[in-house]
Design an enzyme around this catalytic site. Structure first.
Site, PDB file in Angstrom:
ATOM      1  N   SER A 217       0.855  -1.190   0.000  1.00  0.00           N
ATOM      2  CA  SER A 217       0.000   0.000   0.000  1.00  0.00           C
ATOM      3  C   SER A 217       0.886   1.232   0.000  1.00  0.00           C
ATOM      4  O   SER A 217       2.105   1.151   0.102  1.00  0.00           O
ATOM      5  CB  SER A 217      -0.930   0.000   1.222  1.00  0.00           C
ATOM      6  OG  SER A 217      -0.185   0.189   2.420  1.00  0.00           O
ATOM      7  N   CYS A 218       0.252   2.399  -0.115  1.00  0.00           N
ATOM      8  CA  CYS A 218       0.984   3.674  -0.093  1.00  0.00           C
ATOM      9  C   CYS A 218      -0.014   4.765   0.277  1.00  0.00           C
ATOM     10  O   CYS A 218      -0.830   4.569   1.174  1.00  0.00           O
ATOM     11  CB  CYS A 218       1.659   3.939  -1.436  1.00  0.00           C
ATOM     12  SG  CYS A 218       0.535   3.878  -2.854  1.00  0.00           S
ATOM     13  N   GLY A 219       0.017   5.895  -0.417  1.00  0.00           N
ATOM     14  CA  GLY A 219      -0.929   6.964  -0.136  1.00  0.00           C
ATOM     15  C   GLY A 219      -2.246   6.791  -0.861  1.00  0.00           C
ATOM     16  O   GLY A 219      -3.318   6.841  -0.255  1.00  0.00           O
TER      17      GLY A 219
END
EC number: 2.8.1.1
Length: 379
Positions: free
Chosen positions: A332-334
């Site tokens: 995941s990330c932003g």
């Protein structure tokens, strides 16, 4: 409306080729006017600035460098192709090149304007925000199968085509589009290693402005997707999809994994954002990370030239965070963009089944009932 918008912006400039002998300056408009093809566009008079990088050997991608080298010789086990390979194969009829540039909200860069100033010859513009789910407020979420097929068909992409995606930063948003094609069953897709900066630094030509055909296709792609979400019929849809659900995760899947971990969870954001010591670039988003996740900032996947590291170096990066390649991994990330860069790194290591949490931190952090961890909460 979109076609009119493109005409005002792109047709105002003549279609010309920029040779390496001309000055090249990096486009950096004072204000970010739009991230969508439906937004009002200003002028794009700033040129690009060249940087000096040594050419990367084609050996890094496992293919040779020679004119006329067939696209069929590129392995889908590799997530990238080099600029030398692309230059040698630029006129292959079954090769589609996509400029998928996209930037963070606080960068104040307009990818559509930058495409107008300079793009790789034959490149089409792939609008990450336009080819997305229109029924959510979350940014550039994965569209439905039908919507993606309609967008690709409008761009003129066929299932027989090899697709090379690049962006204006090196390897950034192009990774997301690489992942999107794979989610919908199109395996013949690669990211241009080092992107447009690497292409220009290698002395290869770029085009200024865009052809009328490219304008119409980009406009038609966004309009086709809008019609799909409005329940209207779009034809012809020539691009066929085959959804791969194992490559994309929902919020519920992440919640279940947090409570009963079966996948190692890696987060591509910066350590400061992960720790909660730096604010999120989007307003109203809590700081911190999903409990149980580990931070591997996406720049760790690159060498000093912003190209993907060799396999042995990539493995070291994951080993440092005790991430085992023998166990399942999700990323995941932003907003689901840079997590795809981690997936690219793992793809080079032979781990081709890494799912991306599509909503990522922006979705998680806006749910007030979901737990978060930060430096403060753990101290």
């Amino acid at each position: 409306m979109a076609s009119t918008l493109f005409s005002r912006t792109f047709l105002a400039a003549s279609h010309r080729l920029i040779t390496p002998s001309l000055p090249q300056k990096i486009f950096n408009p004072a204000t970010f006017l739009s991230r969508s093809l439906h937004s009002q566009l200003g002028s794009a008079s700033t040129a690009y600035k060249s940087t000096t990088w040594a050419r990367r050997a084609m050996a890094s991608t496992g293919v040779e460098t020679k004119a006329g080298y067939s696209t069929s010789s590129v392995s889908t086990s590799e997530p990238v192709v080099s600029v030398d390979w692309l230059h040698a194969n630029l006129r292959e009829p079954d090769l589609k090149i996509l400029d998928a540039s996209w930037y963070m909200p606080d960068e104040q860069r307009n990818p559509i304007q930058e495409y107008q100033v300079a793009h790789i010859p034959r490149a089409l513009f792939f609008d990450l925000d336009g080819i997305s789910d229109r029924k959510t407020s979350l940014p550039h979420m994965l569209p439905t199968e039908e919507a993606f097929a309609a967008g690709c068909s409008a761009l003129g992409i066929d299932n027989k085509d090899e697709v090379v995606v690049y962006d204006g930063k090196g390897i950034f948003s192009a990774a997301r589009v690489w992942w999107m094609f794979r989610v919908f069953g199109h395996e013949k897709v690669w990211v241009l290693d080092g992107g447009l900066p690497r292409w220009r630094a290698s002395g290869y030509d770029v085009e200024s402005s865009a052809s009328g055909d490219a304008i119409l296709k980009a406009s038609a792609a966004s309009e086709a997707i809008e019609k799909i979400y409005q329940g209207q019929t779009v034809s012809p849809i020539t691009f066929q999809t085959k959804f791969q659900p194992h490559l994309v995760w929902t919020l519920d899947q992440v919640k279940n994994n947090m409570e009963d971990p079966t996948y190692q969870h890696i987060d591509a954001r910066s350590k400061a954002r992960f720790d909660g010591t730096a604010p999120e670039p989007r307003k109203g988003i809590r700081s911190g990370h999903i409990p149980g996740s580990k931070c591997i900032p996406f720049p760790q996947m690159f060498d000093s030239c912003n190209t993907l590291l060799p396999a042995e170096e990539l493995k070291k990066r994951f080993d440092q965070e005790d991430i085992s390649l023998d166990k399942p991994i999700m990323a995941s990330c932003g907003t689901g963009v840079t997590a795809c860069i981690l997936a690219m790194g793992l793809h080079r290591l032979g781990k081709t089944d890494v799912p991306i949490y599509d909503g990522s931190w922006t979705e998680w952090a806006t749910q007030p009932d979901l737990p978060i961890e930060s430096v403060e909460s753990s101290s």
